[in-house]
Scaffold this motif. Structure first.
Motif, PDB file in Angstrom:
ATOM      1  N   GLU A 240       0.863  -1.188   0.000  1.00  0.00           N
ATOM      2  CA  GLU A 240       0.000   0.000   0.000  1.00  0.00           C
ATOM      3  C   GLU A 240       0.895   1.233   0.000  1.00  0.00           C
ATOM      4  O   GLU A 240       1.733   1.388   0.890  1.00  0.00           O
TER       5      GLU A 240
ATOM      6  N   ARG B 108       0.191   4.369   0.522  1.00  0.00           N
ATOM      7  CA  ARG B 108      -0.048   5.403   1.537  1.00  0.00           C
ATOM      8  C   ARG B 108       0.571   4.985   2.876  1.00  0.00           C
ATOM      9  O   ARG B 108       0.722   3.806   3.150  1.00  0.00           O
TER      10      ARG B 108
ATOM     11  N   ALA C 160     -17.566   9.536   0.033  1.00  0.00           N
ATOM     12  CA  ALA C 160     -18.611  10.075   0.915  1.00  0.00           C
ATOM     13  C   ALA C 160     -19.013   9.052   1.985  1.00  0.00           C
ATOM     14  O   ALA C 160     -19.822   9.342   2.851  1.00  0.00           O
TER      15      ALA C 160
ATOM     16  N   GLY D 171     -20.809   6.301   2.088  1.00  0.00           N
ATOM     17  CA  GLY D 171     -22.134   5.692   2.209  1.00  0.00           C
ATOM     18  C   GLY D 171     -22.141   4.251   1.696  1.00  0.00           C
ATOM     19  O   GLY D 171     -21.467   3.915   0.725  1.00  0.00           O
TER      20      GLY D 171
ATOM     21  N   ASP E 222     -12.188  -0.480  -8.147  1.00  0.00           N
ATOM     22  CA  ASP E 222     -12.082   0.671  -9.057  1.00  0.00           C
ATOM     23  C   ASP E 222     -11.023   0.467 -10.137  1.00  0.00           C
ATOM     24  O   ASP E 222     -11.096   1.080 -11.202  1.00  0.00           O
TER      25      ASP E 222
END
Ligand SMILES: Cc1cc2nc3c(=O)[nH]c(=O)nc-3n(C[C@H](O)[C@H](O)[C@H](O)COP(=O)(O)OP(=O)(O)OC[C@H]3O[C@@H](n4cnc5c(N)ncnc54)[C@H](O)[C@@H]3O)c2cc1C
Length: 390
Positions: A31, A33, A43, A45, A273
């Motif tokens: 990873e 990050r 967001a 949700g 994604d």
């Protein structure tokens, strides 16, 4: 030589890691990050239905808000409320949610390297040699399978020779403030439509425990100004929500609203994604990302056990995905093309006529109700024509 190297520790990467490690495969996640889950580009949700369907449990600390429905606002401010079991959901705390997913993968036996970026890979004797750069400098990792879980800016697919760059019109630009002091009903997510609000996209307020995600996604080609300027305008124009609100975080990112790439190559699988698997109507991608990993792991297990990781074998994952989501995604793409034709007055017509459950059917690509409604609501005729003409 390890069995499986996963690039990216977002929801797709960590679910894949848990699935592979729990099947006994030697699994490593890199990873780039320094902290898993932060900064978020989301967001946050997610529906309960989506989670239940794929069988993912969320640690209570990963849940920042509980939602019972959505309020949709036409440009005039007219509101339609959507409620019901299907609409219940959470607003997550992704920093915690993603760390929890990683912790579960580690418990299952996966290894993690944070602040470590994959920077290239090449094929060698039927395996992949992946170059990574981390705290201890550069190193090479030999692996039988590479999983690209590296998000919207995925490089893994490109390195494997797949065409991964889509038309610019199939990406939405998202920008968001997390704000404290927002005055919005916290049991609902709030969605705002209109050409001047968010061209070919929408603006949102997703309430959290002591703050709210306030953002919007637009199609830049249809916009007169930057997403950031639309967001400032949206906040200025809605004193009723934001009179005493202040940003405590700013973030943004791209949303790949059309799935176009192949999902496998020799010894390579793309999940989440990285394979552009978000819902093309609302841009939600967390549940689909995790589900793609569950499916990919089933195929990867068989392939690794057979010792046969060619594209022809791994393609079963792409077929499974298409069986489950292909038809629905194609219908949603058609619906998106229709929604992109709507002008502000059309949103007002829809807000006058449609009820919450109709809009839910729309988001599920079930259009028959729309045609039935025509009998009693002839004002829908011009919209029906826009839908049918392609
Ligand atoms: C503004 C905005 C709002 C959104 N809101 C929602 C929402 O409310 N609900 C929802 O369901 N979806 C939402 N989405 C979409 C959602 O965030 C994504 O669909 C989801 O994060 C996809 O998960 P993923 O694991 O595939 O990718 P990501 O979460 O993007 O994870 C990819 C990971 O790979 C890492 N990485 C990338 N390249 C490398 C490399 N070379 N080496 C090592 N690591 C690498 C990244 O650092 C990252 O941690 C939103 C998106 C945006 C931009």
């Amino acid at each position: 030589m390890i069995d499986c190297l996963i690039v990216g520790a977002g929801p797709a990467g960590s679910v894949m890691a848990k699935e592979m490690a729990s099947r006994g495969f030697e699994t490593l996640v890199v990873e780039k990050r320094q902290e898993i889950g932060a900064p978020k580009r989301c967001a946050e949700g997610i529906t309960l239905r989506g989670l239940k369907y794929i069988g993912i449990d969320i640690h209570p600390l990963g849940i920042s808000g509980r939602i019972k429905g959505a309020m949709l606002y036409a440009p005039s401010g007219k509101k339609v409320v959507m409620e019901g079991d299907e609409m219940e959901g959470y607003v997550l705390e992704r920093k915690v949610f993603e760390k929890d997913l990683a912790a579960k993968a580690i418990k299952a036996g996966a290894r993690y390297m944070v602040k470590t970026q994959a920077i290239g890979m090449e094929r060698e004797n039927g395996a992949w040699k992946v170059r990574v750069r981390g705290m201890d400098g550069e190193m090479e990792i030999k692996t039988r399978l590479v999983v690209g879980a590296d998000g919207v800016e995925s490089k893994v697919g490109k390195w494997a020779g797949l065409k991964t760059v889509n038309r610019i019109t199939d990406y939405h630009s998202g920008i968001q403030f997390e704000m404290a002091g927002v005055n919005a009903d916290e049991k609902y997510i709030h969605l705002f439509f209109g050409r001047d609000v968010a061209p070919l996209g929408y603006a949102w307020i997703f309430p959290k425990a002591f703050s709210a995600n306030v953002g919007l996604g637009i199609l830049e080609k249809a916009a007169k100004m930057k997403a950031y300027d639309y967001l400032k305008k949206f906040i200025e124009e809605h004193e009723e929500f934001f009179k005493n609100a202040q940003p405590i975080e700013i973030n943004g990112g791209g949303v790949p609203v059309a799935h176009f790439t192949r999902m496998v190559a020799d010894g390579v699988m793309l999940v989440g994604d990285a394979a552009q698997l978000v819902n093309p109507i609302h841009g939600g991608g967390i549940a689909r990302a995790m589900h793609s990993s569950v499916m990919a792991a089933e195929v990867a297990e068989k392939a690794l056990k057979k010792g046969e990781l060619s594209e022809d074998i791994l393609i079963e994952y792409e077929r499974k995905w298409d069986e489950e989501y292909g038809e629905k995604t194609r219908k949603l793409m058609k619906l998106r093309a229709f929604l992109e034709k709507l002008e502000d007055k059309d949103f007002e017509t829809l807000a006058d006529i449609l009820e919450g459950e109709d809009i839910y059917s729309l988001t599920q690509a079930k259009m028959t109700f729309f045609l039935k409604k025509l009998i009693t609501k002839p004002s829908l005729l011009s919209l029906a024509k826009k839908y049918l003409m392609d």
